[in-house]
Motif scaffolding. Structure first.
Motif, PDB file in Angstrom:
ATOM      1  N   LYS A  58       0.828  -1.169   0.054  1.00 35.95           N
ATOM      2  CA  LYS A  58      -0.009   0.020  -0.213  1.00 35.95           C
ATOM      3  C   LYS A  58       0.808   1.209   0.131  1.00 35.95           C
ATOM      4  O   LYS A  58       0.651   2.393  -0.546  1.00 35.95           O
ATOM      5  N   SER A  61       2.389   1.586  -3.531  1.00 34.14           N
ATOM      6  CA  SER A  61       1.451   1.920  -4.578  1.00 34.14           C
ATOM      7  C   SER A  61       0.782   3.533  -4.141  1.00 34.14           C
ATOM      8  O   SER A  61       0.032   3.946  -5.177  1.00 34.14           O
ATOM      9  N   LEU A  63      -1.387   4.356  -1.464  1.00 36.69           N
ATOM     10  CA  LEU A  63      -2.354   4.495  -0.862  1.00 36.69           C
ATOM     11  C   LEU A  63      -2.011   4.586   0.657  1.00 36.69           C
ATOM     12  O   LEU A  63      -2.849   5.362   1.410  1.00 36.69           O
ATOM     13  N   LEU A  64      -0.869   4.288   1.233  1.00 39.03           N
ATOM     14  CA  LEU A  64      -0.611   4.893   2.503  1.00 39.03           C
ATOM     15  C   LEU A  64       0.742   5.944   2.662  1.00 39.03           C
ATOM     16  O   LEU A  64       1.349   5.621   1.714  1.00 39.03           O
ATOM     17  N   HIS A  65       0.611   6.865   3.369  1.00 38.64           N
ATOM     18  CA  HIS A  65       1.955   7.687   3.462  1.00 38.64           C
ATOM     19  C   HIS A  65       2.883   7.289   4.553  1.00 38.64           C
ATOM     20  O   HIS A  65       2.407   7.197   5.847  1.00 38.64           O
ATOM     21  N   TRP A  79       3.031   8.420  -2.308  1.00 39.35           N
ATOM     22  CA  TRP A  79       2.002   9.054  -1.847  1.00 39.35           C
ATOM     23  C   TRP A  79       1.343  10.158  -2.363  1.00 39.35           C
ATOM     24  O   TRP A  79       0.338  10.560  -2.042  1.00 39.35           O
ATOM     25  N   ARG A  81       0.676  10.528  -5.204  1.00 35.10           N
ATOM     26  CA  ARG A  81      -0.197  10.022  -6.078  1.00 35.10           C
ATOM     27  C   ARG A  81      -0.267  10.763  -7.206  1.00 35.10           C
ATOM     28  O   ARG A  81      -1.504  11.201  -7.639  1.00 35.10           O
ATOM     29  N   SER A  83      -0.575  11.876 -11.204  1.00 32.54           N
ATOM     30  CA  SER A  83      -1.281  11.151 -12.331  1.00 32.54           C
ATOM     31  C   SER A  83      -0.169  10.413 -13.366  1.00 32.54           C
ATOM     32  O   SER A  83      -0.557   9.211 -13.434  1.00 32.54           O
ATOM     33  N   LEU A  86       0.282   7.018 -11.420  1.00 27.90           N
ATOM     34  CA  LEU A  86      -0.618   6.121 -11.211  1.00 27.90           C
ATOM     35  C   LEU A  86      -1.084   5.500 -12.623  1.00 27.90           C
ATOM     36  O   LEU A  86      -1.592   4.562 -12.746  1.00 27.90           O
ATOM     37  N   ARG A  87      -0.875   6.224 -13.614  1.00 26.12           N
ATOM     38  CA  ARG A  87      -0.867   5.516 -14.914  1.00 26.12           C
ATOM     39  C   ARG A  87      -0.001   4.377 -15.211  1.00 26.12           C
ATOM     40  O   ARG A  87      -0.205   3.671 -16.304  1.00 26.12           O
ATOM     41  N   ILE A  89       1.267   2.202 -12.859  1.00 27.90           N
ATOM     42  CA  ILE A  89       1.116   1.134 -11.918  1.00 27.90           C
ATOM     43  C   ILE A  89      -0.011   0.404 -11.936  1.00 27.90           C
ATOM     44  O   ILE A  89      -1.249   1.206 -12.255  1.00 27.90           O
ATOM     45  N   PHE A  91      -2.380  -2.045  -8.910  1.00 28.21           N
ATOM     46  CA  PHE A  91      -2.328  -2.539  -7.819  1.00 28.21           C
ATOM     47  C   PHE A  91      -3.780  -3.663  -7.676  1.00 28.21           C
ATOM     48  O   PHE A  91      -4.738  -3.127  -7.731  1.00 28.21           O
ATOM     49  N   ARG A  93      -5.622  -6.574  -5.959  1.00 30.85           N
ATOM     50  CA  ARG A  93      -5.853  -7.318  -4.836  1.00 30.85           C
ATOM     51  C   ARG A  93      -6.928  -8.542  -4.857  1.00 30.85           C
ATOM     52  O   ARG A  93      -7.991  -8.171  -5.363  1.00 30.85           O
ATOM     53  N   GLN A  96     -10.271  -7.768  -3.348  1.00 33.08           N
ATOM     54  CA  GLN A  96     -11.280  -6.777  -3.927  1.00 33.08           C
ATOM     55  C   GLN A  96     -10.596  -6.454  -5.377  1.00 33.08           C
ATOM     56  O   GLN A  96     -10.077  -5.356  -5.837  1.00 33.08           O
TER      57      GLN A  96
END
Lengths: 316, 267
Positions: A58, A61, A63-65, A79, A81, A83, A86-87, A89, A91, A93, A96
């Motif tokens: 996380k 990716s 999601l967590l700092h 962290w 994030r 754009s 994010l394009r 990578i 993640f 799961r 989910q």
């Protein structure tokens, strides 16, 4: 990475006291975890429950700092994030596989994904055709996400994530809940994707078959710390100084076999001996010479056993 | 929409993403029209009760019914449910999917908000028409159009208010109570329980400055033709803009602080 968790004792007095005087405890999730992945590497990131695998993913990716330390993925601080980060990578799961609007069909969602990630139309069509074939999506495209089974959701989730060709994939328990066929399909697909695109893959899984079939390199984490970082076969050699010699010799004398190594299994003329690594060559030669052997194979100890030993006793 | 959006400037890209999200969410919510209908019923209940009560108290004042029909429309067209569409995602960890998308998370929230409003408007208009018919109300196009600027800012303000309250989900699991309290203030000081003109003098002055009147009562008053002259409208617009600036700043600060606390439950 530490979490701040509220704590209080039991009973009325402690409860009332906590209203005015809250107390917290710092809970370390991962500590001093340090490793680097080269482009195109497929690495297994394993550890027992609560080891800090998913927390690390996380953080990687975005999601967590992380509360301390430095993280760089593709030259970005995750962290933030950005754009552009994010394009590049994905993640995925197993718990989910697909998020967002569950009322929509898989095709609707793929089309939205194309616009969101600005995939050119020709490339979208090409990728979609390829993913449809590899993941057998044809029958799923017109169906709503909420109506898919777990295995189907995983396939749809992979398609959604790979439509824009990410350079780095974080796979968190990707075969969770899948049947044998589903898990095999997933593994084959990930291996092909990584090989064809040169993507970097970091995989966590409790199924050692995933790790054994996909990951030459292993990062083992426990109690939030890296316990081992190296080649999978080296870990097996380190933790399991024995190999298994499996031979089929219906007329073999059990006493003579016991002289060759520790007999751990015997069934219908098939025997499994545990033999020290350094004695394997000599022992197999002796067995082939002295016995009427129909078949013989030398195997590593099952990975599950090796990893279990690493979890329980540490790598050392 | 086939041209690469990178060709557009950033604001255009954001608008494109919002439009995409609205389309997606309209499709998504179309499958739950019966649920949306219950939301419409809940939304229109307050204005209808107000209309019945105050029309009975002042039977000679026809502008009351007009005001409440306008308020009913404003309410259904500006309802916000971010405590459900946003805060719940924080609680169950599904906001992670939004965090991994290459767009600001708020775009999804805005898209969902507008999509729900579209559905509520479609379902609320027949109820407003029925109420108008029953009470002999006739809203004029001129008055309705003149209310457009205050309506747009009111709708924005309403979203900013509920979204800001919903951001407290990063700190507490009682976000529904917090938003419920905000909704109570809205009803009390926004003109639903009573038109602002019926409140006691000092409370009326305070309510005019607070953001709630700008969300509901002001657009309804203007649409009902109960505001005379440009200065009160301009003053209302200024208050709305000021509160939007305050709430947007608060939301940005809360988001930045909250996202650092986010621990991604269940994902």
């Amino acid at each position: 990475m530490t979490y701040r968790a509220p704590i209080r004792g039991a009973g009325w007095r402690e409860t009332l006291s906590s209203v005015f005087n809250r107390r917290y405890r710092e809970v370390p999730a991962v500590q001093n975890v340090s490793f680097a992945l080269a482009p195109g590497e497929v690495v297994g990131f394993i550890g027992p429950n609560g080891a800090g695998k998913t927390t690390t993913m996380k953080i990687l990716s975005g999601l967590l700092h992380a509360t301390s330390g430095q993280v760089q993925v593709l030259g970005y601080s995750p962290w933030q994030r950005r754009s552009a980060f994010l394009r590049r990578i994905a993640f995925i799961r197993g718990s989910q596989p697909v998020g967002g609007s569950q009322e929509l069909t898989v095709l609707d969602t793929l089309q939205y994904q194309r616009l969101l990630y600005e995939v050119p139309l020709a490339e979208y069509r090409r990728n979609l055709d390829e993913l449809t074939e590899l993941l057998e999506l044809e029958d799923l495209l017109q169906r709503q996400l909420r109506a898919l089974s777990l295995g189907e959701k995983m396939r749809a989730g992979l398609a959604l994530s790979l439509l824009y060709r990410p350079q780095v994939m974080f796979l968190d328990e990707p075969t969770l809940g899948l049947d044998v066929t589903g898990a095999t399909t997933m593994r084959r697909f990930v291996a092909e994707y990584a090989e064809q695109t040169g993507a970097t893959v970091l995989l966590t899984s409790h199924y050692m078959a995933d790790v054994a079939s996909l990951c030459p390199r292993l990062v083992l984490i426990d109690n939030g710390k890296v316990q081992y970082d190296g080649q999978l076969d080296e870990l097996a050699a380190k933790l399991s100084p024995y190999k298994l010699v499996r031979l089929t010799a219906p007329n073999a004398d059990e006493a003579r076999l016991r002289e060759a190594g520790e007999l751990i299994e015997a069934s219908n003329g098939t025997w499994v001996l545990r033999v020290p690594r350094e004695d394997v060559a000599r022992t197999t030669a002796r067995l082939l010479t002295e016995l009427d052997v129909a078949d013989l194979a030398v195997e590593e100890a099952p990975l599950d056993v090796v990893i279990d030993k690493a979890y329980r006793e540490g790598v050392g | 929409m086939t041209a690469p959006a990178a060709a557009y400037g950033r604001p255009a890209r954001v608008l494109l993403l919002i439009a995409l999200r609205i389309r997606l969410e309209v499709l998504e919510w179309s499958g739950t029209w019966w649920f949306l209908f219950t939301l419409v019923i809940q939304a229109v209940l307050g204005p209808l009760i107000g209309m019945f009560v105050w029309s009975a108290v002042y039977p000679a004042d026809s502008s009351i019914a007009t005001y409440y029909v306008a308020l009913l429309l404003v309410t259904v067209m500006t309802e916000s449910f971010e405590q459900f569409t946003f805060s719940e995602k924080i609680y169950d960890g599904t906001i992670s999917h939004d965090l991994l998308r290459p767009q600001p998370v708020v775009i999804t929230t805005i898209g969902t908000n507008i999509a729900i409003r579209i559905w509520l408007t479609v379902m609320g208009i027949p109820i407003a028409v029925l109420a108008a018919f029953a009470f002999g109300v006739s809203l004029t196009w001129a008055a309705a159009l003149s209310a457009l600027p205050v309506f747009v800012l009111g709708a924005t303000l309403s979203f900013c208010w509920i979204y800001t309250l919903s951001l407290t989900a990063f700190w507490t699991e009682r976000v529904h109570s917090i938003v419920g309290f905000g909704w109570t203030l809205n009803s009390l000081l926004g003109g639903t329980i009573a038109p602002l003109a019926f409140l006691p003098g000092p409370l009326q002055d305070i309510a005019r400055v607070l953001p709630f009147y700008g969300m509901l009562g002001l657009p309804a008053d203007v649409a009902a033709g109960r505001v005379h002259g440009l200065p009160p409208v301009l003053t209302g617009l200024a208050y709305q803009a000021a509160w939007i600036a305050v709430l947007v700043t608060s939301a940005v600060l809360l988001w930045r602080a909250g996202i650092r606390r986010y621990t991604v439950v269940g994902a």
